[in-house]
Design a protein around this motif. Sequence first.
Motif, mmCIF file in Angstrom:
data_model
loop_
_atom_site.group_PDB
_atom_site.id
_atom_site.type_symbol
_atom_site.label_atom_id
_atom_site.label_comp_id
_atom_site.label_asym_id
_atom_site.label_seq_id
_atom_site.Cartn_x
_atom_site.Cartn_y
_atom_site.Cartn_z
ATOM 1 N N GLU B 154 0.786 -1.234 0.000
ATOM 2 C CA GLU B 154 0.000 0.000 0.000
ATOM 3 C C GLU B 154 0.815 1.281 0.000
ATOM 4 N N ASN B 155 2.027 1.263 0.575
ATOM 5 C CA ASN B 155 2.779 2.512 0.540
ATOM 6 C C ASN B 155 4.264 2.331 0.209
ATOM 7 N N GLY B 156 4.729 1.082 0.145
ATOM 8 C CA GLY B 156 6.108 0.840 -0.255
ATOM 9 C C GLY B 156 7.110 0.789 0.879
ATOM 10 N N SER B 157 6.643 0.982 2.110
ATOM 11 C CA SER B 157 7.575 0.868 3.248
ATOM 12 C C SER B 157 7.708 -0.594 3.649
ATOM 13 N N PRO B 158 8.815 -0.965 4.285
ATOM 14 C CA PRO B 158 8.913 -2.350 4.759
ATOM 15 C C PRO B 158 7.870 -2.590 5.859
ATOM 16 N N TYR B 159 7.249 -3.763 5.862
ATOM 17 C CA TYR B 159 6.319 -4.120 6.930
ATOM 18 C C TYR B 159 7.095 -4.247 8.240
ATOM 19 N N LYS B 160 6.504 -3.726 9.319
ATOM 20 C CA LYS B 160 7.160 -3.903 10.634
ATOM 21 C C LYS B 160 7.008 -5.352 11.078
ATOM 22 N N GLU B 161 5.880 -5.943 10.700
ATOM 23 C CA GLU B 161 5.654 -7.379 10.946
ATOM 24 C C GLU B 161 4.755 -7.892 9.831
ATOM 25 N N PHE B 162 4.693 -9.215 9.672
ATOM 26 C CA PHE B 162 3.863 -9.775 8.611
ATOM 27 C C PHE B 162 2.398 -9.368 8.798
ATOM 28 N N PRO B 163 1.707 -9.001 7.695
ATOM 29 C CA PRO B 163 0.267 -8.706 7.799
ATOM 30 C C PRO B 163 -0.492 -10.018 7.944
ATOM 31 N N MET B 164 -0.646 -10.456 9.172
ATOM 32 C CA MET B 164 -1.119 -11.815 9.463
ATOM 33 C C MET B 164 -2.438 -12.161 8.813
ATOM 34 N N ARG B 165 -3.307 -11.167 8.684
ATOM 35 C CA ARG B 165 -4.615 -11.468 8.121
ATOM 36 C C ARG B 165 -4.529 -11.926 6.666
ATOM 37 N N TYR B 166 -3.448 -11.522 5.994
ATOM 38 C CA TYR B 166 -3.355 -11.824 4.558
ATOM 39 C C TYR B 166 -2.308 -12.874 4.221
ATOM 40 N N VAL B 167 -1.371 -13.048 5.109
ATOM 41 C CA VAL B 167 -0.241 -13.925 4.818
ATOM 42 C C VAL B 167 -0.663 -15.384 4.691
ATOM 43 N N PHE B 168 -1.680 -15.786 5.453
ATOM 44 C CA PHE B 168 -2.101 -17.182 5.397
ATOM 45 C C PHE B 168 -2.988 -17.486 4.187
ATOM 46 N N SER B 169 -3.340 -16.479 3.439
ATOM 47 C CA SER B 169 -4.147 -16.675 2.228
ATOM 48 C C SER B 169 -3.553 -15.837 1.104
ATOM 49 N N PRO B 170 -2.382 -16.253 0.624
ATOM 50 C CA PRO B 170 -1.628 -15.408 -0.315
ATOM 51 C C PRO B 170 -2.052 -15.584 -1.769
ATOM 52 N N PHE B 171 -3.321 -15.418 -2.069
ATOM 53 C CA PHE B 171 -3.784 -15.560 -3.458
ATOM 54 C C PHE B 171 -3.072 -14.602 -4.416
ATOM 55 N N PRO B 172 -2.702 -13.372 -3.974
ATOM 56 C CA PRO B 172 -1.963 -12.496 -4.897
ATOM 57 C C PRO B 172 -0.681 -13.141 -5.436
ATOM 58 N N LEU B 173 -0.136 -14.114 -4.711
ATOM 59 C CA LEU B 173 1.067 -14.788 -5.213
ATOM 60 C C LEU B 173 0.724 -15.642 -6.435
ATOM 61 N N TYR B 174 -0.495 -16.176 -6.475
ATOM 62 C CA TYR B 174 -0.926 -16.938 -7.659
ATOM 63 C C TYR B 174 -0.996 -16.005 -8.866
ATOM 64 N N THR B 175 -1.546 -14.815 -8.653
ATOM 65 C CA THR B 175 -1.601 -13.816 -9.734
ATOM 66 C C THR B 175 -0.188 -13.478 -10.196
ATOM 67 N N ALA B 176 0.714 -13.334 -9.243
ATOM 68 C CA ALA B 176 2.105 -13.003 -9.583
ATOM 69 C C ALA B 176 2.749 -14.136 -10.389
ATOM 70 N N ILE B 177 2.509 -15.379 -9.987
ATOM 71 C CA ILE B 177 3.087 -16.531 -10.694
ATOM 72 C C ILE B 177 2.565 -16.585 -12.128
ATOM 73 N N ILE B 178 1.268 -16.462 -12.279
ATOM 74 C CA ILE B 178 0.684 -16.512 -13.625
ATOM 75 C C ILE B 178 1.205 -15.349 -14.469
ATOM 76 N N SER B 179 1.325 -14.190 -13.851
ATOM 77 C CA SER B 179 1.850 -13.021 -14.554
ATOM 78 C C SER B 179 3.244 -13.285 -15.111
ATOM 79 N N LYS B 180 4.103 -13.902 -14.286
ATOM 80 C CA LYS B 180 5.465 -14.224 -14.731
ATOM 81 C C LYS B 180 5.443 -15.257 -15.847
ATOM 82 N N LEU B 181 4.560 -16.237 -15.723
ATOM 83 C CA LEU B 181 4.545 -17.326 -16.703
ATOM 84 C C LEU B 181 4.016 -16.876 -18.063
ATOM 85 N N ILE B 182 2.999 -16.018 -18.059
ATOM 86 C CA ILE B 182 2.449 -15.596 -19.351
ATOM 87 C C ILE B 182 3.002 -14.245 -19.799
ATOM 88 N N GLN B 183 3.948 -13.714 -18.999
ATOM 89 C CA GLN B 183 4.670 -12.496 -19.385
ATOM 90 C C GLN B 183 3.738 -11.297 -19.601
#
Lengths: 249, 345
Positions: B154-183
């Motif tokens: 959201e702002n580009g600063s390093p997280y002070k700690e993991f955003p726990m609410r989102y870390v256990f459901s990292p669906f954005p990583l799937y988007t990132a993987i597909i993005s890399k694969l299909i360029q």
Amino acid sequence: MFSDNIKIIQDSFLKYKGTGMYMALFFLAILYLFLTEKNKSQKMFMVYFSCLIMVVILNPLFNKCVDSLLNKNVYWRNFWLLPMGITIAYAGVSVIKGVSNKNQKMITFLLILLIIVSSGKCIYTAENYQKIGNAFKLPEEYIEVINKISEMNLEHKKVLTTIEMIPYIRQIDAKIELAFERRPFGDYKDYEIIDYYNTGSTHSITNLCQQQNINIIVYDKAIPLQEPLINYGFKLTAQTEHYEIYVME
Amino acid sequence: MFFKLLLCILILGIVPEILGLLITQFWKEKSSILWSFIIGYFLEFAILQLLAIPMIFLKVKFTVLLYSWCAIIGVLLVLSIIMNLRKLKIKETFNLIKKQKIEPKPMYVIAIILIGLQMFIAFFYTHIDDDDAFFVATSNVTIEENSMYIISAENGSPYKEFPMRYVFSPFPLYTAIISKLIQIHPTIVAHTIFPPIFILIAYIVYTLLGIKLFYGDKEDVSRFLILLSVIYIWGNFSIYTNFSFLLFRIWQGKAILANIILPSIWLLFLKCVEENKGIINWLLLIITMLASCLVSSMGIPLAAITLGGLVVVFLVKDKKVSYLIKSGICVIPNIVYGLMYLIMK
């Protein structure tokens, strides 16, 4: 003891149900299937499972138990557990199957479609959808601004801009840092820089920019500045229809 | 452009289908092509969930996750091709297709048009959603910084700690993987590529549900899909419904949970209790429960609640303790991730 929980459930239900017509159709469908459905598994799923889920999610004790796992602001998502669409559609097909005459089947089908349409609200409106001429599906001018910033040959880019533009910048270029982050519930009272920006207080804006290491200001031309930013060490490097982009010299 | 189109067809169409065949080869389902497609996606989600969580906490680079995931998917693809090639009777299949008469009955056509309309509008039009400031930006940050939940989306600063609410459901990583694969840029993947695909997947799940509920009667299934389409298109009486989420923001994990994962759990559980096919259905249910954990933090409790509700109801009907035991095993991922979240938040 449970007054807060009841309030959360009530607010969530009111948010979810809208006009209440689809809920009414859902209850009608459940009643119809309870009275007529012969397949026990189908009945178990669409009637008894639906009723059980309703009892659970409308229960303040359940709300109290799941409070640590489910954010109270999104408790309405529990209503997604109800197989509403499937039950209404299944009941509709069952009603049609109960009609033997082919023409009457078609009329019944059309009537059910009419009931659904008049109970709901069409999602495809100009208010909800726009045709945008870019594959990012983000406002064109924001993309123009972000691209101009991306092209700048700067090691460090930290941007101050409007609340409206903030959600989109890092979707395009994650190398651009932001002066503040988007607040999902619009709570920006902790960010005095936004107040200064919206009142055009040049001196205060630039002071805070210096403190927070912000070196780029995307300024909304519609907000008059008390003094030009160029008096405070910012250079106008680019502009779009509604925005001026200043960079710290 | 043409090359990227081919990549999209390969990565988003052919790969999930072949992956799914790894499991559906043990079935004698008539709709195994449809099943394979959705199972392939759930398998991808499940494998990603198992890999991503430890790697996030170990602060591993994103490329390590990408290559590990691709390696496992690659091995499964090769396995699936080898195992299914032997069974593929090409000449017989070709003759069977030639014999098929295409009878475009009005109901089928209307159903296809309505589903196609929803996919068309999702591809060519846009509904802007500000929640993407986190979810889609996370995918973009993951690729640009080659890190996972280290730098704030959201702002580009390093997280002070993991955003726990989102870390256990990292669906954005799937988007990132597909993005890399299909360029293709992750924001374009999220807003333009994913919507028609996930809408199609949702309707495949509903089609399979329809086939189950109406014993494969094509007319009834078509009417079911037409009614469901109309219900969805006119379901904007509130922005909080799953109907609105499917057509407004299906690229977000929570919309996938509401419109694909939860209906799949209902469908698979019905298969588990009605069919005596042993372990495969229950295995698919575990995979789907893992997928529920990936797509949304709400998926961890909601998938468990939905399965629990089904078990209670069918336990009363069939009085089989095995439902409780087998479902209990299926819900282990949700319990584990839920407990981890509660302990670590």
